[in-house]
Scaffold this active site. Structure first.
Site, PDB file in Angstrom:
ATOM      1  N   TYR A 183       0.817  -1.221   0.000  1.00  0.00           N
ATOM      2  CA  TYR A 183       0.000   0.000   0.000  1.00  0.00           C
ATOM      3  C   TYR A 183       0.852   1.274   0.000  1.00  0.00           C
ATOM      4  O   TYR A 183       2.031   1.230   0.236  1.00  0.00           O
ATOM      5  CB  TYR A 183      -1.090  -0.020   1.067  1.00  0.00           C
ATOM      6  CG  TYR A 183      -0.757  -0.015   2.539  1.00  0.00           C
ATOM      7  CD1 TYR A 183       0.493   0.278   3.048  1.00  0.00           C
ATOM      8  CD2 TYR A 183      -1.782  -0.292   3.453  1.00  0.00           C
ATOM      9  CE1 TYR A 183       0.716   0.296   4.408  1.00  0.00           C
ATOM     10  CE2 TYR A 183      -1.564  -0.282   4.823  1.00  0.00           C
ATOM     11  CZ  TYR A 183      -0.309   0.023   5.289  1.00  0.00           C
ATOM     12  OH  TYR A 183      -0.091   0.049   6.635  1.00  0.00           O
ATOM     13  N   GLU A 184       0.223   2.372  -0.326  1.00  0.00           N
ATOM     14  CA  GLU A 184       0.934   3.646  -0.573  1.00  0.00           C
ATOM     15  C   GLU A 184       1.997   3.501  -1.651  1.00  0.00           C
ATOM     16  O   GLU A 184       3.028   4.169  -1.617  1.00  0.00           O
ATOM     17  CB  GLU A 184       1.559   4.187   0.720  1.00  0.00           C
ATOM     18  CG  GLU A 184       0.593   4.438   1.849  1.00  0.00           C
ATOM     19  CD  GLU A 184      -0.537   5.394   1.503  1.00  0.00           C
ATOM     20  OE1 GLU A 184      -0.401   6.169   0.538  1.00  0.00           O
ATOM     21  OE2 GLU A 184      -1.575   5.334   2.180  1.00  0.00           O
TER      22      GLU A 184
END
Lengths: 596, 596
Positions: B438-439
């Site tokens: 994620y990110e």
């Protein structure tokens, strides 16, 4: 289809690297040539793809459950196991005398991979049963063999290995379970065993527990451990099932993975003593158990390869479907399947190279096992035995460690979807984590590699293998292709790194055990890497030759590329590993205990 | 205590590597010197050890749950978040104008690590709120700031980032959510967003969604994306909460880890349109979102360090308690705690060295961030900005990738117990897996590193950092200790490997993008490894000097040993990585698509 068996790749290894034709020239294996291998693998693929694989995710969602001592397995497991037995799969490698098919390990190992790819949780039941069969074959009395083996080989009854106790994990010297001799020649067994795979379940009529325990008055430590058969149900002389024995499953574990496989806590003798039958002689239990362990260690290595293969297939399929962003090289002027992105390719190639390399290594090891048992020449048997024994900790240790990386990459290829359980990639990541732990952690494999397999013979076996690798390098250097020469250079660097480490181990294990064991796992990883890379290099030459003959160009070209990738990206790690092992031991053990 | 904050190690980095005294000499940070850092960290440790950490395992057992659009978090989370807000922790790094404490990132980053070690699932709510606050601070109108910021900084309301849609993961150009301008200057927002962390929950009175969507008629691709505030409850001019906005949580995901953190599917506008307020200007949404992303990427890197620290602590504690087998060196003539076995030491040292190395790297990066925002000299600001921007993908990518290895080793140290969920080591292994995704996945970080951070300036920033590293080598070589010289040699080899790769990237990104991006993640890993190893080398010199002064001998000796281990076992990988990147690109992308 959630799994498609890599039959072609397996047959490539079996034919060209493991030399099945040589295996089939030995007494007892006359009918086990390439054609048989092909027929068996194709049938095995159908069964596992169609029957076993569809139950894998189901087993994760709906694991084995315990209630009042009874374990209920995932719906469908019982029926599938019945089919497994009826199909003759449990008896594949076992003697025809007891109803088996007597096929070589060279073929059996590939079937084991398929079963484990299809469903690792399910496959554990046959895997442990195989080990129990081998222990009884080697050390059991004729009476025990007569009563138990046929039923186990046919898959009607299953087997377990009862080693671990709460205080005795890797350290079997600490086993406390005890066995009291009875007037009738049987024993009463008492104790608690934990982590017993398929220690209780509903898939078979009986469970044959092989149990380590100490006979009253036996010496302390590993020299006072005996091995017993303790059946779940008593067995009459005619093979009929009688009363329930005094062994009970008091709970099963809540685990990170392989959830469908029940991991039992077994209580022996809480109601007067479980009836046990001595296997072989008293106090030689560990030796017999090692027969099971060695078989199981190889099989766990195959589990690593198996789950890596399945993770790879899932990731590759996803990468071909999932559309996201444009390729960096501008080759497609629109969002494209992510397999067009170089880093996705790198991940898939890494998964693929590891899996194929370890498969090739395991296949060659299996053939050595067959030769070591069946070759007419004692010297050949001995050489192959030494080779096989050297390879077992590598097949177990390296293939399972690589499976952690491969299943992690499998999640990564899926991006955010990989983290969602329903996608299925996460199950492989969770399932794989047990493989570096059970049947001896990677460190235990590395101890075996350092102690029994390297230091004991002063590195002779290792160096003999290195000579074979050097011969492969010489062949590679003569190839017309630049690829051959490039791979030869990587192989040479890895072999030289390996030889330095072998010398380091052989020369220092006695004098500086901490320094050697500080690098034992890195040594195992380096050695496994080299062996797998070596087989990939051999595969490269075969593939180039086949390609030149116009045989199966797509497959052969892919093998060449995968072998090249193995050399450039995996073998290339070896010199760095050497430096850490040979030059870096001090900092491993220097930190004061209270500083941790 | 399940977690003890490594306050001393953090303060060592903050004082000696990040040079907090220099930070405290800049305008606005006059009171943010070492004493403040120490006081804040000690208070932060108490809060996280006592309040947040005990909820971690509870959150895994009893995750957030969804029913009829309402998400109920783990019991205890709501109260803990209230305490978090009341303690001023949400406002730690935010401006005093809106009720924050205005502390430097150099201090805030360490507090972030503690919170994430204590409970990664819990910490995600403040983490995303921080990002939303930064986006509003940078791009929000005065009116938006006035309405939202104080409540968010105080922890009464929380924030989210709404980027991902089913067809738009890494590829934000594919975003389809749309916004229709209304006569009153607001917008009506329509669309489906997935993977929205804390997209719905019961821990705060309101949720401030920051949402990417396309205004009617906007251009295609990333240049047509705007950013909107969409509150869960409408907010009156006086700050009072009004009607429910048209954004609803239709489900939450069933995930591998961070189970207590609700991952929502949000439906915008199914009942006429969600009221949204434009942030900044139309079509500049991605630019603003990157403000949040960069803050969040650094924070996710800290999550990697945080979970590695917690996994290390658990493994070290287990290794000191679990008794199994005799030490190989014969130093104890009985079964001993497994920390006496060299391979357990190797695993713990690996975990420790990775964690401390990445912490040091992140601490230095945080200080550069502070300098880049607060230094009076524009040139100094610019240099530090370039340094920080180069470091962000490394802090994110390397620290999270290493956390996979560390949490895996954490399970391994526990042996069979590690695979049992109740032990707790497996939770860290599962939780960590999201961090490389994620990110921005590791590949996305690597694209940033290759494209914006290396190729764009022809490798200038990277080479400037390499010069600083060379200066560290020169200092090391002058040390009286053999350790200093040994570490210098590893650092030099790693730096030279790095420079080769930087040249390869700078020279080939345009002409041979596939070759460069085939090695983009390995480049990131090599660069991260070098930066962490460099900071450990600096730490080594500080520790030697402190030790010579008789300061805190146990700690300093441990730092020296850990730095040496880092060099010998982790930095030593760099030359092999270089070879794979520079010489091995072809085999990454050569395989035909249909061969996968």
């Amino acid at each position: 289809m959630s799994y498609i068996a890599p039959t072609k790749d397996m047959l490539f290894d079996i034919q060209h690297l493991a030399n099945i034709d040589q295996v089939a020239r030995m007494p007892g294996f006359e009918e086990a040539g390439l054609e048989t291998a092909q027929a068996v693998l194709e049938e095995c693929a159908r069964f596992n793809e169609g029957v076993v694989a569809p139950l894998n995710w189901e087993g994760d969602k709906n694991p084995s459950s315990w209630r009042d001592g009874v374990v209920t397995t995932t719906p469908g497991f019982k029926q599938a196991f019945k089919q497994y037995g009826e199909g003759g799969w449990q008896g594949l490698q076992h003697p025809t005398d007891f109803g088996g098919q007597g096929l070589p390990k060279t073929i059996g190992a590939a079937c084991g991979e398929m079963l484990n790819s299809a469903n690792m949780s399910f496959a554990l039941c046959p895997l442990l049963t195989d080990g129990a069969i081998e222990a009884l074959l080697t050390a059991g009395s004729d009476e025990l063999k007569a009563i138990y083996l046929e039923k186990m080989v046919s898959g009607q009854w299953t087997g377990t290995m009862n080693l671990t106790e709460p205080q005795a994990g890797s350290d079997l010297a600490a086993v406390r379970s005890r066995a009291e001799p009875q007037a009738d020649g049987t024993y009463k067994v008492f104790g608690t065993k934990i982590f017993i795979t398929y220690g209780e379940h509903d898939m078979a009529d009986n469970i044959v527990h092989l149990v380590l325990a100490r006979v009253t008055g036996a010496p302390e430590g590993v020299k006072g451990i005996s091995l017993f058969v303790v059946p779940k149900f008593m067995v009459g002389k005619d093979g009929s099932l009688g009363a329930r024995n005094d062994v009970h499953c008091v709970s099963i574990e809540h685990k990170l993975g392989i959830k469908a496989s029940p991991t039992a806590v077994l209580q022996f003798g809480d109601h007067g003593g479980a009836v046990g039958y001595l296997v072989g002689q008293e106090n030689r239990g560990l030796e017999y158990m090692f027969i099971m362990m060695n078989s199981a260690r190889y099989a766990v290595g195959m589990q690593g390869i198996a789950i890596a293969e399945r993770a790879y297939q899932k990731a590759a399929a996803f990468a071909k479907e999932r559309v996201q962003s444009r390729p960096v090289d501008g080759s497609i002027n629109a969002s494209a399947p992510i397999i067009h992105h170089p880093d996705v390719r790198r991940m898939l190639m890494t998964m693929r190279a590891y899996t194929q390399g370890c498969r090739a290594m395991a296949s060659v090891a299996a053939a050595a096992y067959d030769v070591s048992h069946h070759h007419p020449d004692a010297e050949v048997r001995k050489q192959n035995q030494a080779f096989y024994e050297y390879m077992v900790p590598l097949v177990k240790g390296y293939s399972t460690e690589m499976s952690l990386e491969v299943t992690s990459l499998g999640v990564q290829v899926h991006g955010g979807m990989g983290f969602i359980e329903e996608t299925g990639a996460a199950q492989y990541y969770r399932d794989a984590k047990i493989l570096t732990i059970y049947e001896g952690t990677t460190a235990i494999q590395a101890n075996d590699l350092v102690g029994r397999k390297t230091a004991r013979d002063g590195g002779q076996t290792a160096k003999a293998i290195a000579q074979q690798i050097e011969a492969t390098e010489a062949e590679l250097k003569k190839r017309p292709s630049a690829t051959g020469r490039a791979v030869a250079a990587r192989l040479q660097a890895a072999r030289e790194a390996f030889l330095d480490v072998v010398d380091f181990v052989a020369n220092n294990t006695k004098a500086s055990p901490n320094a050697v064991f500080a690098g034992s796992v890195p040594y195992l990883l380096l050695a496994g890497n080299l062996m797998a890379g070596w087989q990939m290099a051999r595969a490269l030459m075969v593939a180039e030759d086949e390609l030149a003959k116009g045989i199966d160009a797509g497959f052969m070209q892919a093998k060449i590329t995968t072998a090249r990738f193995y050399a450039d990206h995996l073998l290339a790690k070896a010199p760095g590993q050497r430096n850490s092992i040979v030059e870096g031991a001090d900092s491993v053990t220097a930190l004061a205990l209270d500083a941790f």
